[in-house]
Design a protein around this motif. Structure first.
Motif, PDB file in Angstrom:
ATOM      1  N   GLN A   3       0.852  -1.191   0.000  1.00  0.00           N
ATOM      2  CA  GLN A   3       0.000   0.000   0.000  1.00  0.00           C
ATOM      3  C   GLN A   3       0.889   1.242   0.000  1.00  0.00           C
ATOM      4  OE1 GLN A   3      -3.613  -0.235   1.243  1.00  0.00           O
ATOM      5  NE2 GLN A   3      -4.069   1.925   1.247  1.00  0.00           N
ATOM      6  N   VAL A  35      -2.830   3.784  -2.997  1.00  0.00           N
ATOM      7  CA  VAL A  35      -2.441   2.906  -4.098  1.00  0.00           C
ATOM      8  C   VAL A  35      -2.107   1.539  -3.536  1.00  0.00           C
ATOM      9  CG1 VAL A  35      -0.829   2.563  -6.003  1.00  0.00           C
ATOM     10  CG2 VAL A  35      -1.449   4.894  -5.301  1.00  0.00           C
ATOM     11  N   GLN A  36      -2.702   0.524  -4.117  1.00  0.00           N
ATOM     12  CA  GLN A  36      -2.352  -0.851  -3.768  1.00  0.00           C
ATOM     13  C   GLN A  36      -1.643  -1.464  -4.972  1.00  0.00           C
ATOM     14  OE1 GLN A  36      -5.974  -2.806  -2.660  1.00  0.00           O
ATOM     15  NE2 GLN A  36      -5.946  -1.948  -0.623  1.00  0.00           N
ATOM     16  N   GLU A  37      -0.443  -1.933  -4.749  1.00  0.00           N
ATOM     17  CA  GLU A  37       0.315  -2.571  -5.814  1.00  0.00           C
ATOM     18  C   GLU A  37       0.216  -4.078  -5.667  1.00  0.00           C
ATOM     19  OE1 GLU A  37       4.245  -0.948  -5.831  1.00  0.00           O
ATOM     20  OE2 GLU A  37       3.552   0.861  -6.858  1.00  0.00           O
ATOM     21  N   HIS A  38      -0.122  -4.730  -6.752  1.00  0.00           N
ATOM     22  CA  HIS A  38      -0.270  -6.183  -6.785  1.00  0.00           C
ATOM     23  C   HIS A  38       0.936  -6.748  -7.529  1.00  0.00           C
ATOM     24  CE1 HIS A  38      -4.415  -5.345  -5.617  1.00  0.00           C
ATOM     25  NE2 HIS A  38      -4.425  -4.449  -6.588  1.00  0.00           N
ATOM     26  N   GLN A  43      -0.125  -5.022 -11.494  1.00  0.00           N
ATOM     27  CA  GLN A  43      -1.294  -4.158 -11.559  1.00  0.00           C
ATOM     28  C   GLN A  43      -1.348  -3.299 -10.306  1.00  0.00           C
ATOM     29  OE1 GLN A  43      -5.004  -6.251 -11.889  1.00  0.00           O
ATOM     30  NE2 GLN A  43      -6.181  -4.405 -12.242  1.00  0.00           N
ATOM     31  N   ARG A  44      -1.936  -2.119 -10.443  1.00  0.00           N
ATOM     32  CA  ARG A  44      -2.153  -1.246  -9.296  1.00  0.00           C
ATOM     33  C   ARG A  44      -3.632  -0.894  -9.237  1.00  0.00           C
ATOM     34  NH1 ARG A  44       1.133   3.956  -9.769  1.00  0.00           N
ATOM     35  NH2 ARG A  44       0.343   3.824 -11.870  1.00  0.00           N
ATOM     36  N   THR A  45      -4.124  -0.677  -8.023  1.00  0.00           N
ATOM     37  CA  THR A  45      -5.475  -0.168  -7.821  1.00  0.00           C
ATOM     38  C   THR A  45      -5.349   1.138  -7.069  1.00  0.00           C
ATOM     39  OG1 THR A  45      -6.380  -2.408  -7.720  1.00  0.00           O
ATOM     40  CG2 THR A  45      -7.749  -0.618  -6.844  1.00  0.00           C
TER      41      THR A  45
END
Length: 86
Positions: A3, A35-38, A43-45
């Motif tokens: 995050q 921002v959440q980084e996967h 991918q980011r959300t």
């Protein structure tokens, strides 16, 4: 999944976000951005909500999708309401 906060976004994305806000009468401080980084799929959300109590809108990024353009579309559509008076 990591995050991050607004200030950790790349400079170009922050500049585009701030310009979109200004074009619609907002300031960046009107919004809470996270921002959440996967890591598994690169991918980011990006989650954005008004500081004064709106629901959060989420923008997923992958394959070059411009989340700022989607955010600006929502600003134009009054998803976040109207700017507060100075």
């Amino acid at each position: 999944m990591a995050q991050k906060r607004y200030h950790e976004l790349p400079t170009g994305e922050r500049d585009a976000f701030e310009a979109a806000c200004a074009r619609h009468g907002f300031v960046p401080e009107d919004f809470e951005v996270s921002v959440q980084e996967h890591a598994a799929n690169a991918q980011r959300t990006i989650s954005i909500g008004r500081v004064v109590g709106s629901q959060f809108e989420q923008y997923a990024t992958a394959d070059g999708i411009d989340w700022v353009a989607l955010f600006e579309r929502d600003l134009a559509g009054d998803v976040f309401g109207f700017p507060l008076a100075d």
